[in-house]
Design an enzyme around this catalytic site. Structure first.
Site, short mmCIF file in Angstrom:
data_model
loop_
_atom_site.label_atom_id
_atom_site.label_comp_id
_atom_site.label_asym_id
_atom_site.label_seq_id
_atom_site.Cartn_x
_atom_site.Cartn_y
_atom_site.Cartn_z
N ASP A 9 0.38 -0.97 -0.13
CA ASP A 9 -0.21 0.18 -0.23
C ASP A 9 1.04 1.55 -0.25
O ASP A 9 2.14 1.47 0.64
CB ASP A 9 -0.68 0.14 1.33
CG ASP A 9 -1.87 1.13 1.40
OD1 ASP A 9 -1.91 2.01 0.50
OD2 ASP A 9 -3.14 1.43 2.38
N ASP A 104 -3.01 2.67 -5.60
CA ASP A 104 -2.06 3.28 -5.05
C ASP A 104 -2.11 1.69 -4.29
O ASP A 104 -1.18 1.37 -2.94
CB ASP A 104 -2.01 4.19 -3.94
CG ASP A 104 -3.08 3.73 -3.60
OD1 ASP A 104 -4.48 3.40 -3.71
OD2 ASP A 104 -4.10 4.99 -2.07
N GLU A 105 -2.02 0.64 -4.72
CA GLU A 105 -2.52 -0.57 -3.27
C GLU A 105 -1.92 -2.16 -4.74
O GLU A 105 -2.82 -1.90 -5.90
CB GLU A 105 -3.82 -1.04 -2.63
CG GLU A 105 -3.33 -1.87 -1.69
CD GLU A 105 -5.10 -1.69 -1.09
OE1 GLU A 105 -4.75 -1.63 0.43
OE2 GLU A 105 -5.46 -1.45 -1.88
#
Length: 412
Positions: A9, A104-105
């Site tokens: 993350d 973003d992950e």
């Protein structure tokens, strides 16, 4: 049971990218905004800004009061997508990326020797080092390792920024007892209220609750799934059909007139139609929404026979826009949503035969835009919106580099 999942993350992703791109921003409170206007909201904040209470969704005017030294940076989606793909490559060089969960992950599945705790932690540190060396020092990440993706996501949130947390099977469920109910993915205000109505106010009570209690709280078999996940079991989520496809956009000050708002909506609708086709869906409904200065809103919708043709959507949009209330204040933000989705696999005799020439036109336009850059060719209703900023990237939708590439625009 063993370690199966590792989640990476990226912390304050958009703001971190800006700090990497602009060394003058490093160590300073930064907020990324869709447009440079006090009436809009922050879509990302650096950790320096978060220290003052600025977070995603904070109004710019309020953010300035919380942090007078705040630096505003207008969103640059193309750069964020480029960094996203560089980060995928960096992680994949250490451990195969199983799936991209958002911009973003990302999730990696642990197999073989990687399932051993010491080896899993070692590869987590290797991922951080490779990101630092190949992508940039500002792109910090929090990594969670656990027996399943649900707990790995929980672990990734337990230590921020720049965390590395492992939850082993022999620690369950006690390791979770210090958390809050909302620390679990999928537990928001309404879910927390439902849990409280079932007598669950702590994570310890949640972990020790019976399947029947959790089934009642989640109103179905999802409760059984949560019961298993909290105990480290690896349970796949049942496949669900997408409900909507849409895009929204905060208007720049110069675009806050009905004609320009209409043009931006045209552009968003054409973008949504292309995305609908790429996903293999048809839509049978369209919602058009406008938010005005002063917090007033207008929304209208129309249902129709399922289609995926852009010209059909444009025709329906025109009918809806005729009902636009001209007496309202200047428009601040606009959005379109296609709903009543069905997959193209479900086409049967109950649907009319789709116009093959129109489908060929849509396909040709999609191919041209994919080959030569988005908006290479478009329908003329979007003409007045050519100078407005690009729609922000949703965290849960990651466009490809090809879709983000710019090209000269040609109207039909």
């Amino acid at each position: 049971m063993a370690l199966r999942a590792l989640i990476v993350d990226f912390n304050s992703f958009f703001a971190s990218v800006e700090q990497q791109e602009q060394p003058s921003l490093r160590g300073r409170p930064v907020a990324v905004v869709p447009v440079m206007a006090d009436s809009t909201c922050c879509i990302a904040a650096s950790y320096e800004a978060k220290h003052f209470g600025v977070k995603t969704g904070t109004k710019v005017g309020e953010a300035r009061k919380l942090c007078p030294e705040l630096v505003l940076q207008e969103s640059r989606p193309k750069i964020y997508v480029e960094y996203h793909h560089r980060l995928i490559a960096a992680v994949d060089a250490c451990l195969p990326v199983e799936s991209v969960m958002s911009i973003d992950e990302m999730l990696c599945t642990l197999r073989g020797r990687w399932r051993e705790p010491e080896t899993a932690l070692k590869v987590g540190r290797e991922i951080k080092t490779r990101i630092f060396r190949t992508v940039g020092e500002c792109l910090r990440s929090s990594i969670g390792i656990a027996p399943n993706a649900f707990l790995a996501k929980t672990a990734s949130d337990m230590q921020k920024p720049d965390g590395l947390v492992l939850i082993d099977e022999n620690e369950l469920p006690q390791r979770l007892f210090s958390l809050r109910l909302r620390d679990f993915c999928g537990v928001g205000a309404s879910m927390e209220a439902r849990l409280r109505r079932c007598g669950i106010t702590t994570v310890k009570q949640l972990c020790l609750a019976s399947k029947e209690t959790l089934r009642r709280a989640w109103n179905g078999i999802e409760g059984d799934r949560i019961h298993a996940l909290l105990r480290g079991e690896d349970v796949e989520r049942a496949t669900t059909q997408r409900g909507t496809v849409g895009h929204s956009h905060v208007l720049e000050p110069k675009c806050r007139t009905p004609p320009l708002a209409e043009a931006v909506l045209h552009r968003l609708l054409q973008k949504a139609a292309a995305r609908l086709r790429a996903l293999g869906y048809l839509a049978g409904g369209l919602v058009v929404s406008v938010k005005f200065l002063g917090h007033q809103r207008w929304k209208d919708e129309m249902s129709f026979l399922e289609t995926q043709d852009t010209l059909d959507f444009i025709r329906v949009f025109g009918l809806i826009w005729q009902r636009y209330p001209e007496s309202m204040p200047p428009p601040l933000a606009v959005g379109v949503t296609l709903f009543r989705l069905t997959t193209t696999n479900n086409l049967t005799g109950i649907f009319p035969q789709l116009d093959s020439s129109r489908l060929a036109l849509d396909d040709a336009m999609d191919r041209l835009n994919q080959c030569f850059g988005k908006n290479t060719i478009y329908f003329g209703g979007a003409q007045l919106a050519l100078e407005s900023g690009h729609p922000p990237i949703a965290f849960t939708y990651v466009p490809t580099l090809e879709k983000e590439r710019e090209a000269p625009m040609r109207a039909l």
